[in-house]
Design a protein around this motif. Structure first.
Motif, mmCIF file in Angstrom:
data_model
loop_
_atom_site.group_PDB
_atom_site.id
_atom_site.type_symbol
_atom_site.label_atom_id
_atom_site.label_comp_id
_atom_site.label_asym_id
_atom_site.label_seq_id
_atom_site.Cartn_x
_atom_site.Cartn_y
_atom_site.Cartn_z
ATOM 1 N N ALA A 54 0.825 -1.213 0.000
ATOM 2 C CA ALA A 54 0.000 0.000 0.000
ATOM 3 C C ALA A 54 0.855 1.257 0.000
ATOM 4 O O ALA A 54 0.401 2.331 -0.414
ATOM 5 N N THR A 55 2.101 1.154 0.437
ATOM 6 C CA THR A 55 2.994 2.310 0.505
ATOM 7 C C THR A 55 3.802 2.516 -0.769
ATOM 8 O O THR A 55 4.552 3.481 -0.875
ATOM 9 N N SER A 56 3.661 1.637 -1.754
ATOM 10 C CA SER A 56 4.462 1.723 -2.970
ATOM 11 C C SER A 56 3.764 2.571 -4.029
ATOM 12 O O SER A 56 2.644 2.256 -4.458
#
Length: 384
Positions: free
Chosen positions: A265-267
């Motif tokens: 989700a942080t990419s």
């Protein structure tokens, strides 16, 4: 298609840019020979066609007067390739779904029949500057699809495209690269060896004639061919402005299957994929998921669950009895019977079953968990 029309279409691939709907509309109304004749006429006294500006028409006329289709056709033949267009046996009719933006024709390099291959093909696309995770997933999907007899289609670019092509080739499978330049050109240069292998083992295809170079617009426009040619498109890593999203959204408009491989989700490189998934693309994590969508009826992905533990195979009464054992110490049968609601005789019978399976051991009149049972299974609740 007669030779005059084929010759004219070959010439028009050097005149009209890929995906130009104005050119496609005129081609539909005038035919290839009629359109080329009008563009090469010494003096054209008829008004400009509706929607075609004077600048666009002047550019077409300049290109048409310098086009040499015979030389282009000879060049592709020398490469062991060919030129195909609508009406040919090898033409994939699903490209006609693009309407006035459909290719005028396709230049091919390689031996396989494009129409046959396209009937069982999947596009795998994504970011050029991909992560090791993305490259691994693309390669695994490419090899897995090839092992299942599916054709892997991509754009021949760095990153996800290259990983998908290599995955298919490593499995001895088939792959198609849709280029934004002529089939005799190598772009990117770093893929000289890869594109050479695809030409030998698979197919290179392009809308542009031999010798034509790629441009930014051509890269975007070739994505519609990838989407239309295949049964479905899988996106493996894509930022919000990635060209891979153009391919996916074109596939959606054409009612092809659209799939996305999730990432962290942080990419930022997975942000575009996650956006697609919110727009009703299907989440896939392996080849089984993909084949379930694009394959024939009954090709379902296997059910997903964690590993089956020995205690999962116990009948409900034995499992309930095992659950009430404390993690330390031995307990009498009467207590176990009371906590499970069973009679002492029933509880004793189940204890002997558990003993035979290696879950519990007897200590005089009491029973306790075996050391192996404590290690292999989640610890039951402690004695209060």
């Amino acid at each position: 298609m007669d030779e005059e029309e084929r010759w004219a279409r070959a010439a028009l691939t050097r005149v009209v840019e890929p995906g130009d709907e104005h050119g496609g509309r005129l081609l539909r109304h005038l035919g290839a020979s009629g359109l080329l004749a009008r563009l090469t006429a010494t003096e054209d006294i008829t008004p400009a066609p509706p929607g075609v500006g004077a600048r666009r028409l002047a550019r077409w006329r300049a290109r048409a007067r310098t086009a040499e289709p015979h030389r282009d056709l000879d060049s592709v033949t020398a490469l062991g390739g060919r030129f195909i267009c609508p009406g040919d046996m090898e033409w994939p009719t699903q490209l006609d779904d693009l309407g006035d933006t459909a290719p005028i024709g396709l230049w091919l390099r390689g031996r396989p029949d494009l129409r046959t291959w396209a009937l069982r093909s999947v596009a795998v696309v994504g970011a050029r500057a991909c992560t090791p995770y993305g490259a691994h997933m693309a390669g695994a999907l490419g090899s897995g699809l090839a092992e299942r007899g599916w054709i892997v289609v991509s754009g021949g670019a760095f990153g996800i495209d290259g990983a998908a092509h290599r995955g298919a080739l490593s499995a001895g499978g088939a792959t198609v690269a849709v280029l934004a330049c002529g089939v005799d050109m190598v772009y990117p240069r770093g893929h000289t060896e890869l594109l050479g292998r695809i030409a030998e083992q698979g197919l290179l295809i392009a809308e542009l004639p031999p010798g034509d170079h790629p441009t930014a617009a051509r890269f975007v426009l070739r994505n519609r061919v990838i989407a239309a040619l295949t049964r479905g498109t899988v996106v493996v890593e894509a930022a919000h402005r990635s060209g891979a999203l153009v391919t996916a959204r074109c596939a959606q408009r054409l009612t092809r299957h659209t799939m996305g491989v999730p990432g962290p989700a942080t990419s930022g490189l997975s942000a575009g994929v996650h956006e697609l998934l919110r727009e009703n693309a299907v989440l896939v994590t392996d080849v089984d998921d993909i084949v379930e969508l694009v394959g024939g009826m009954g090709q379902l992905a296997p059910p997903r669950r964690g590993p089956v533990l020995p205690r999962d195979l116990l009948d409900p009464a034995a499992a309930r009895l095992l659950e009430v054992f404390p993690s330390r110490g031995a307990v009498p049968v009467a207590r176990l019977a009371r906590e499970t609601g069973e009679s002492p005789d029933t509880a004793l019978g189940k204890l002997y079953e558990l003993h035979a399976l290696g879950f519990v051991e007897r200590h005089g009149d009491n029973w306790k968990l075996t050391p192996e049972a404590k290690q292999r299974h989640r610890p039951p609740r402690d004695t209060p």
